[in-house]
Design a protein around this motif. Structure first.
Motif, PDB file in Angstrom:
ATOM      1  N   LYS A  49      26.220  22.345 -11.964  1.00  0.00           N
ATOM      2  CA  LYS A  49      26.647  22.800 -13.289  1.00  0.00           C
ATOM      3  C   LYS A  49      25.699  22.226 -14.330  1.00  0.00           C
ATOM      4  CE  LYS A  49      31.393  23.383 -12.041  1.00  0.00           C
ATOM      5  NZ  LYS A  49      32.725  22.891 -12.000  1.00  0.00           N
ATOM      6  N   LEU A  50      25.263  23.069 -15.260  1.00  0.00           N
ATOM      7  CA  LEU A  50      24.339  22.643 -16.311  1.00  0.00           C
ATOM      8  C   LEU A  50      24.862  21.413 -17.034  1.00  0.00           C
ATOM      9  CD1 LEU A  50      23.154  25.954 -17.995  1.00  0.00           C
ATOM     10  CD2 LEU A  50      21.777  24.347 -16.674  1.00  0.00           C
ATOM     11  N   GLY A  51      23.956  20.455 -17.250  1.00  0.00           N
ATOM     12  CA  GLY A  51      24.289  19.260 -18.000  1.00  0.00           C
ATOM     13  C   GLY A  51      25.013  18.178 -17.216  1.00  0.00           C
ATOM     14  N   VAL A  52      25.378  18.461 -15.976  1.00  0.00           N
ATOM     15  CA  VAL A  52      26.084  17.480 -15.139  1.00  0.00           C
ATOM     16  C   VAL A  52      25.056  16.689 -14.335  1.00  0.00           C
ATOM     17  CG1 VAL A  52      27.729  17.200 -13.229  1.00  0.00           C
ATOM     18  CG2 VAL A  52      28.167  18.895 -15.029  1.00  0.00           C
ATOM     19  N   ALA A  53      25.304  15.391 -14.193  1.00  0.00           N
ATOM     20  CA  ALA A  53      24.405  14.529 -13.422  1.00  0.00           C
ATOM     21  C   ALA A  53      24.863  14.441 -11.966  1.00  0.00           C
ATOM     22  CB  ALA A  53      24.337  13.145 -14.034  1.00  0.00           C
ATOM     23  N   TYR A  54      23.896  14.452 -11.074  1.00  0.00           N
ATOM     24  CA  TYR A  54      24.143  14.374  -9.634  1.00  0.00           C
ATOM     25  C   TYR A  54      23.321  13.239  -9.050  1.00  0.00           C
ATOM     26  CZ  TYR A  54      26.185  18.941 -10.354  1.00  0.00           C
ATOM     27  OH  TYR A  54      26.974  19.964 -10.811  1.00  0.00           O
TER      28      TYR A  54
ATOM     29  N   ARG B 203      21.012  11.717  -5.808  1.00  0.00           N
ATOM     30  CA  ARG B 203      20.057  12.331  -4.880  1.00  0.00           C
ATOM     31  C   ARG B 203      20.755  12.710  -3.582  1.00  0.00           C
ATOM     32  NH1 ARG B 203      14.450  12.401  -6.185  1.00  0.00           N
ATOM     33  NH2 ARG B 203      14.432  13.810  -4.412  1.00  0.00           N
ATOM     34  N   ASP B 204      21.765  11.968  -3.173  1.00  0.00           N
ATOM     35  CA  ASP B 204      22.524  12.344  -1.977  1.00  0.00           C
ATOM     36  C   ASP B 204      23.215  13.689  -2.180  1.00  0.00           C
ATOM     37  OD1 ASP B 204      21.832  10.128  -0.435  1.00  0.00           O
ATOM     38  OD2 ASP B 204      23.608   8.982  -1.002  1.00  0.00           O
ATOM     39  N   GLU B 205      23.796  13.915  -3.355  1.00  0.00           N
ATOM     40  CA  GLU B 205      24.474  15.185  -3.646  1.00  0.00           C
ATOM     41  C   GLU B 205      23.474  16.338  -3.684  1.00  0.00           C
ATOM     42  OE1 GLU B 205      28.275  13.738  -6.308  1.00  0.00           O
ATOM     43  OE2 GLU B 205      26.298  13.740  -7.254  1.00  0.00           O
ATOM     44  N   ILE B 206      22.327  16.102  -4.303  1.00  0.00           N
ATOM     45  CA  ILE B 206      21.289  17.135  -4.363  1.00  0.00           C
ATOM     46  C   ILE B 206      20.822  17.470  -2.951  1.00  0.00           C
ATOM     47  CG2 ILE B 206      18.952  17.669  -5.175  1.00  0.00           C
ATOM     48  CD1 ILE B 206      19.630  15.756  -7.600  1.00  0.00           C
TER      49      ILE B 206
ATOM     50  N   PRO C  82      16.284  24.727  -8.357  1.00  0.00           N
ATOM     51  CA  PRO C  82      17.043  23.888  -9.280  1.00  0.00           C
ATOM     52  C   PRO C  82      16.194  22.719  -9.778  1.00  0.00           C
ATOM     53  CG  PRO C  82      17.783  23.533  -7.022  1.00  0.00           C
ATOM     54  CD  PRO C  82      16.781  24.659  -6.989  1.00  0.00           C
ATOM     55  N   VAL C  83      16.317  22.434 -11.083  1.00  0.00           N
ATOM     56  CA  VAL C  83      15.547  21.352 -11.687  1.00  0.00           C
ATOM     57  C   VAL C  83      16.506  20.295 -12.234  1.00  0.00           C
ATOM     58  CG1 VAL C  83      13.924  20.725 -13.519  1.00  0.00           C
ATOM     59  CG2 VAL C  83      13.623  22.865 -12.263  1.00  0.00           C
ATOM     60  N   PHE C  84      16.184  19.041 -11.905  1.00  0.00           N
ATOM     61  CA  PHE C  84      16.975  17.891 -12.330  1.00  0.00           C
ATOM     62  C   PHE C  84      16.064  16.923 -13.074  1.00  0.00           C
ATOM     63  CE2 PHE C  84      18.732  19.693  -8.537  1.00  0.00           C
ATOM     64  CZ  PHE C  84      20.090  19.725  -8.771  1.00  0.00           C
ATOM     65  N   ILE C  85      16.586  16.326 -14.142  1.00  0.00           N
ATOM     66  CA  ILE C  85      15.851  15.329 -14.911  1.00  0.00           C
ATOM     67  C   ILE C  85      16.567  13.990 -14.765  1.00  0.00           C
ATOM     68  CG2 ILE C  85      15.069  14.627 -17.211  1.00  0.00           C
ATOM     69  CD1 ILE C  85      13.647  17.157 -16.198  1.00  0.00           C
ATOM     70  N   LYS C  86      15.792  12.954 -14.440  1.00  0.00           N
ATOM     71  CA  LYS C  86      16.376  11.625 -14.259  1.00  0.00           C
ATOM     72  C   LYS C  86      16.825  11.070 -15.604  1.00  0.00           C
ATOM     73  CE  LYS C  86      15.651   7.180 -12.082  1.00  0.00           C
ATOM     74  NZ  LYS C  86      14.757   6.379 -11.255  1.00  0.00           N
TER      75      LYS C  86
ATOM     76  N   ARG D  46      19.038   8.077 -15.575  1.00  0.00           N
ATOM     77  CA  ARG D  46      19.053   6.655 -15.255  1.00  0.00           C
ATOM     78  C   ARG D  46      19.105   6.552 -13.731  1.00  0.00           C
ATOM     79  NH1 ARG D  46      24.248   7.705 -17.201  1.00  0.00           N
ATOM     80  NH2 ARG D  46      25.934   7.040 -15.830  1.00  0.00           N
ATOM     81  N   ALA D  47      19.173   5.356 -13.214  1.00  0.00           N
ATOM     82  CA  ALA D  47      19.150   5.163 -11.761  1.00  0.00           C
ATOM     83  C   ALA D  47      20.196   6.038 -11.076  1.00  0.00           C
ATOM     84  CB  ALA D  47      19.385   3.695 -11.416  1.00  0.00           C
ATOM     85  N   ASN D  48      19.722   6.906 -10.200  1.00  0.00           N
ATOM     86  CA  ASN D  48      20.530   7.801  -9.379  1.00  0.00           C
ATOM     87  C   ASN D  48      21.469   8.716 -10.170  1.00  0.00           C
ATOM     88  OD1 ASN D  48      20.779   8.861  -6.831  1.00  0.00           O
ATOM     89  ND2 ASN D  48      22.479   7.544  -6.265  1.00  0.00           N
ATOM     90  N   HIS D  49      21.066   9.087 -11.360  1.00  0.00           N
ATOM     91  CA  HIS D  49      21.764  10.071 -12.183  1.00  0.00           C
ATOM     92  C   HIS D  49      20.736  11.108 -12.616  1.00  0.00           C
ATOM     93  CE1 HIS D  49      24.911   7.037 -12.371  1.00  0.00           C
ATOM     94  NE2 HIS D  49      25.710   7.977 -12.816  1.00  0.00           N
ATOM     95  N   TRP D  50      20.838  12.294 -12.005  1.00  0.00           N
ATOM     96  CA  TRP D  50      19.870  13.364 -12.216  1.00  0.00           C
ATOM     97  C   TRP D  50      20.597  14.554 -12.847  1.00  0.00           C
ATOM     98  CZ3 TRP D  50      14.760  12.540 -10.874  1.00  0.00           C
ATOM     99  CH2 TRP D  50      14.511  11.359 -10.150  1.00  0.00           C
ATOM    100  N   GLU D  51      20.269  14.843 -14.114  1.00  0.00           N
ATOM    101  CA  GLU D  51      20.948  15.921 -14.840  1.00  0.00           C
ATOM    102  C   GLU D  51      20.380  17.283 -14.465  1.00  0.00           C
ATOM    103  OE1 GLU D  51      21.558  17.533 -19.371  1.00  0.00           O
ATOM    104  OE2 GLU D  51      21.121  15.413 -19.085  1.00  0.00           O
TER     105      GLU D  51
END
Length: 124
Positions: free
Chosen positions: A5-10, A12-15, A74-78, A80-85
């Protein structure tokens, strides 16, 4: 349909659970296909629109795979540690290995030309 979902942080295990590929690479691949982008803005200030791939052999290979990718990933931006938006699905518009556009993209990043093997433009 991917579960992001847009704007939600995941994490790396979830990704990884959703798309596969490496849990540590900025450009996770599976069977020689890019499955996501996990980007740090300290190395890619213009992300997700512009991605600069490192010059080492592993990153150069991943950059070449990214440049040849058809379709969106899908593109994720870090954040903070292990939080990828999650920023959405992006596709390659163009890629550059040399020339004025390459030079400009690298100059904006603050990185040296020799530290970048390929610059890739993306669009949603």
């Amino acid at each position: 349909m991917l579960p992001f979902k847009l704007g939600v942080a995941y994490t790396r295990d979830e990704i990884h659970a959703a798309v596969g590929g490496s849990k540590i690479s900025a450009i996770p691949t599976l069977n020689d296909a890019v499955v996501a982008l996990c980007i740090r803005t300290d190395l890619n200030a213009q992300a997700p629109r512009e991605i600069l791939c490192g010059a080492g052999p592993v990153m150069a290979k991943a950059g070449n795979l990214l440049a040849s990718t058809r379709g969106k990933v899908p593109v994720f931006i870090k954040k903070r540690a292990n939080h990828w938006e999650y920023k959405g699905m992006f596709g390659v518009v163009a890629s550059y290995r040399t020339g004025p556009r390459f030079d400009a993209m690298v100059a904006r990043s603050g990185r040296s030309l020799s530290s970048v093997s390929i610059a890739v433009e993306l669009a949603a």
